[in-house]
Design a protein around this motif. Structure first.
Motif, PDB file in Angstrom:
ATOM      1  N   THR A 167      20.895 -39.617  44.344  1.00  0.00           N
ATOM      2  CA  THR A 167      21.561 -38.392  44.794  1.00  0.00           C
ATOM      3  C   THR A 167      21.226 -37.227  43.872  1.00  0.00           C
ATOM      4  OG1 THR A 167      23.525 -39.015  43.554  1.00  0.00           O
ATOM      5  CG2 THR A 167      23.464 -39.608  45.880  1.00  0.00           C
ATOM      6  N   HIS A 168      21.121 -37.516  42.592  1.00  0.00           N
ATOM      7  CA  HIS A 168      20.780 -36.491  41.605  1.00  0.00           C
ATOM      8  C   HIS A 168      19.752 -37.050  40.632  1.00  0.00           C
ATOM      9  CE1 HIS A 168      24.763 -35.160  42.976  1.00  0.00           C
ATOM     10  NE2 HIS A 168      24.393 -33.950  42.627  1.00  0.00           N
ATOM     11  N   LEU A 169      18.940 -36.124  40.094  1.00  0.00           N
ATOM     12  CA  LEU A 169      17.895 -36.547  39.170  1.00  0.00           C
ATOM     13  C   LEU A 169      17.580 -35.394  38.228  1.00  0.00           C
ATOM     14  CD1 LEU A 169      16.320 -39.208  38.996  1.00  0.00           C
ATOM     15  CD2 LEU A 169      14.631 -38.243  40.540  1.00  0.00           C
ATOM     16  N   ILE A 170      17.445 -35.706  36.951  1.00  0.00           N
ATOM     17  CA  ILE A 170      17.039 -34.700  35.972  1.00  0.00           C
ATOM     18  C   ILE A 170      15.747 -35.163  35.317  1.00  0.00           C
ATOM     19  CG2 ILE A 170      17.637 -33.445  33.871  1.00  0.00           C
ATOM     20  CD1 ILE A 170      20.575 -33.847  34.579  1.00  0.00           C
ATOM     21  N   LEU A 218       7.037 -29.081  37.754  1.00  0.00           N
ATOM     22  CA  LEU A 218       7.197 -27.713  37.269  1.00  0.00           C
ATOM     23  C   LEU A 218       8.657 -27.307  37.399  1.00  0.00           C
ATOM     24  CD1 LEU A 218       4.150 -26.103  39.135  1.00  0.00           C
ATOM     25  CD2 LEU A 218       4.204 -26.965  36.786  1.00  0.00           C
ATOM     26  N   LEU A 219       9.043 -26.288  36.632  1.00  0.00           N
ATOM     27  CA  LEU A 219      10.423 -25.801  36.735  1.00  0.00           C
ATOM     28  C   LEU A 219      10.754 -25.412  38.165  1.00  0.00           C
ATOM     29  CD1 LEU A 219      10.734 -23.565  33.535  1.00  0.00           C
ATOM     30  CD2 LEU A 219      11.467 -25.933  33.845  1.00  0.00           C
ATOM     31  N   GLY A 220       9.769 -24.853  38.868  1.00  0.00           N
ATOM     32  CA  GLY A 220       9.967 -24.390  40.243  1.00  0.00           C
ATOM     33  C   GLY A 220      10.156 -25.508  41.248  1.00  0.00           C
ATOM     34  N   ASP A 221       9.973 -26.748  40.816  1.00  0.00           N
ATOM     35  CA  ASP A 221      10.202 -27.878  41.726  1.00  0.00           C
ATOM     36  C   ASP A 221      11.681 -28.233  41.822  1.00  0.00           C
ATOM     37  OD1 ASP A 221       7.183 -29.528  40.540  1.00  0.00           O
ATOM     38  OD2 ASP A 221       7.465 -28.112  42.196  1.00  0.00           O
ATOM     39  N   SER A 222      12.499 -27.600  41.002  1.00  0.00           N
ATOM     40  CA  SER A 222      13.943 -27.844  41.066  1.00  0.00           C
ATOM     41  C   SER A 222      14.464 -27.400  42.431  1.00  0.00           C
ATOM     42  CB  SER A 222      14.672 -27.068  39.977  1.00  0.00           C
ATOM     43  OG  SER A 222      14.305 -27.526  38.704  1.00  0.00           O
ATOM     44  N   ALA A 223      15.080 -28.315  43.149  1.00  0.00           N
ATOM     45  CA  ALA A 223      15.529 -28.024  44.523  1.00  0.00           C
ATOM     46  C   ALA A 223      16.269 -29.228  45.071  1.00  0.00           C
ATOM     47  CB  ALA A 223      14.331 -27.709  45.420  1.00  0.00           C
ATOM     48  N   LEU A 224      16.792 -29.055  46.284  1.00  0.00           N
ATOM     49  CA  LEU A 224      17.348 -30.165  47.047  1.00  0.00           C
ATOM     50  C   LEU A 224      16.238 -30.690  47.966  1.00  0.00           C
ATOM     51  CD1 LEU A 224      19.908 -31.799  47.938  1.00  0.00           C
ATOM     52  CD2 LEU A 224      20.230 -30.051  49.713  1.00  0.00           C
ATOM     53  N   TYR A 225      15.944 -31.954  47.875  1.00  0.00           N
ATOM     54  CA  TYR A 225      14.897 -32.556  48.703  1.00  0.00           C
ATOM     55  C   TYR A 225      15.575 -33.339  49.827  1.00  0.00           C
ATOM     56  CZ  TYR A 225      11.505 -30.959  45.378  1.00  0.00           C
ATOM     57  OH  TYR A 225      10.728 -30.141  44.603  1.00  0.00           O
ATOM     58  N   LEU A 226      15.265 -32.916  51.028  1.00  0.00           N
ATOM     59  CA  LEU A 226      15.892 -33.486  52.213  1.00  0.00           C
ATOM     60  C   LEU A 226      14.896 -34.324  53.000  1.00  0.00           C
ATOM     61  CD1 LEU A 226      17.690 -30.224  53.343  1.00  0.00           C
ATOM     62  CD2 LEU A 226      18.860 -32.297  52.596  1.00  0.00           C
ATOM     63  N   CYS A 227      15.393 -35.434  53.482  1.00  0.00           N
ATOM     64  CA  CYS A 227      14.622 -36.289  54.360  1.00  0.00           C
ATOM     65  C   CYS A 227      15.261 -36.188  55.738  1.00  0.00           C
ATOM     66  CB  CYS A 227      14.675 -37.719  53.827  1.00  0.00           C
ATOM     67  SG  CYS A 227      14.189 -38.993  54.993  1.00  0.00           S
ATOM     68  N   LEU A 260      17.133 -32.382  42.627  1.00  0.00           N
ATOM     69  CA  LEU A 260      16.247 -32.551  41.474  1.00  0.00           C
ATOM     70  C   LEU A 260      16.338 -31.327  40.578  1.00  0.00           C
ATOM     71  CD1 LEU A 260      13.893 -33.970  39.952  1.00  0.00           C
ATOM     72  CD2 LEU A 260      12.327 -32.732  41.472  1.00  0.00           C
ATOM     73  N   LEU A 261      16.563 -31.581  39.312  1.00  0.00           N
ATOM     74  CA  LEU A 261      16.573 -30.513  38.306  1.00  0.00           C
ATOM     75  C   LEU A 261      15.458 -30.795  37.313  1.00  0.00           C
ATOM     76  CD1 LEU A 261      17.844 -28.007  37.011  1.00  0.00           C
ATOM     77  CD2 LEU A 261      19.421 -29.538  35.793  1.00  0.00           C
TER      78      LEU A 261
END
Lengths: 116, 110
Positions: free
Chosen positions: A9-12, A82-91, A113-114
């Motif tokens: 659900t969450h990932l750092i 990359l820092l810019g990949d931080s987002a909510l990834y939806l399937c 993902l952070l």
């Protein structure tokens, strides 16, 4: 009837690392699409998998790759974060049995993902 | 190219009506509407197909003008539960690839 499930659900992660996100489609669905949703934005299409092959791809670099398994579940891999990949990834899953466009896509809860 | 939604935000009192518009520069095969509440996944509301077919919830209505490539979502007698961000997703030539608008934030007050 289980809906679309995603894990984790969450990932750092830190810059440069690699990440794998997982998705199980709704029962009876054979097609999986992945979207990236930045804060305050609409979801952006990454790619779609059907019959274990990438059928469509959005404007994302090759660092984003995926896979679909025989049981229709799917993985999204992102390399060299990359820092810019931080987002909510939806399937989202859908059924392609009708063989036409206009199929409803049902979304999972997403993986947040952070990247630090 | 991303479809354009209007308005960007709307505030209602319970029982009032609202219309959310979605406009595309591309020839569309279908338009999909979703509602997303904060921290949750988008929830499917309705799909409108080229040729007039519709699939969705009974209490929500929408239209699709194929000539203008525009769709509108009609929310009548709004309830508190209608609050959220509404997205339209358009499907053009590419099978199954949805391109989403920037969203319309709907807030319903008692």
């Amino acid at each position: 009837d289980a809906g679309v499930t995603q894990s984790p659900t969450h990932l750092i992660k830190t810059r440069g690392q690699q990440v794998t996100l997982r998705c199980s489609p709704k029962s009876g669905h054979d097609t999986v699409s992945w979207y990236q949703q930045a804060l305050g934005q609409g979801p952006q299409f990454i790619f779609q998998y059907y019959e274990e092959e990438e059928r469509q791809r959005g404007n994302f670099p090759d660092r984003f790759s995926g896979h679909q398994f025989p049981n229709y579940s799917s993985e999204l891999n992102v390399n060299a974060l990359l820092l810019g990949d931080s987002a909510l990834y939806l399937c989202a899953s859908s059924s392609s049995t009708s063989g036409r466009r206009g199929e409803t896509q049902y979304f999972g809860p997403g993986t947040r993902l952070l990247v630090l | 190219q991303q479809p354009v939604q209007s308005p960007q935000a709307v505030i209602l009192r319970e029982g009032e009506d609202a219309v959310i518009n979605c406009s595309s520069s591309k020839a569309l095969y279908s338009v999909h509407w979703y509602r997303q509440k904060h921290g949750e996944a988008p929830v499917f509301l309705m799909i409108l197909l080229k040729g007039g077919e519709q699939k969705g919830h009974d209490k929500i209505s929408a239209s699709f003008n194929e000539k203008k490539q525009q769709s509108s979502l009609y929310l009548t007698a709004s309830q508190l539960s209608y609050s959220g961000t509404y997205f339209c997703g358009t499907e053009a030539a590419s099978y199954g690839k949805l391109t989403f608008g920037q969203g319309t934030i709907l807030t319903v007050h008692p």
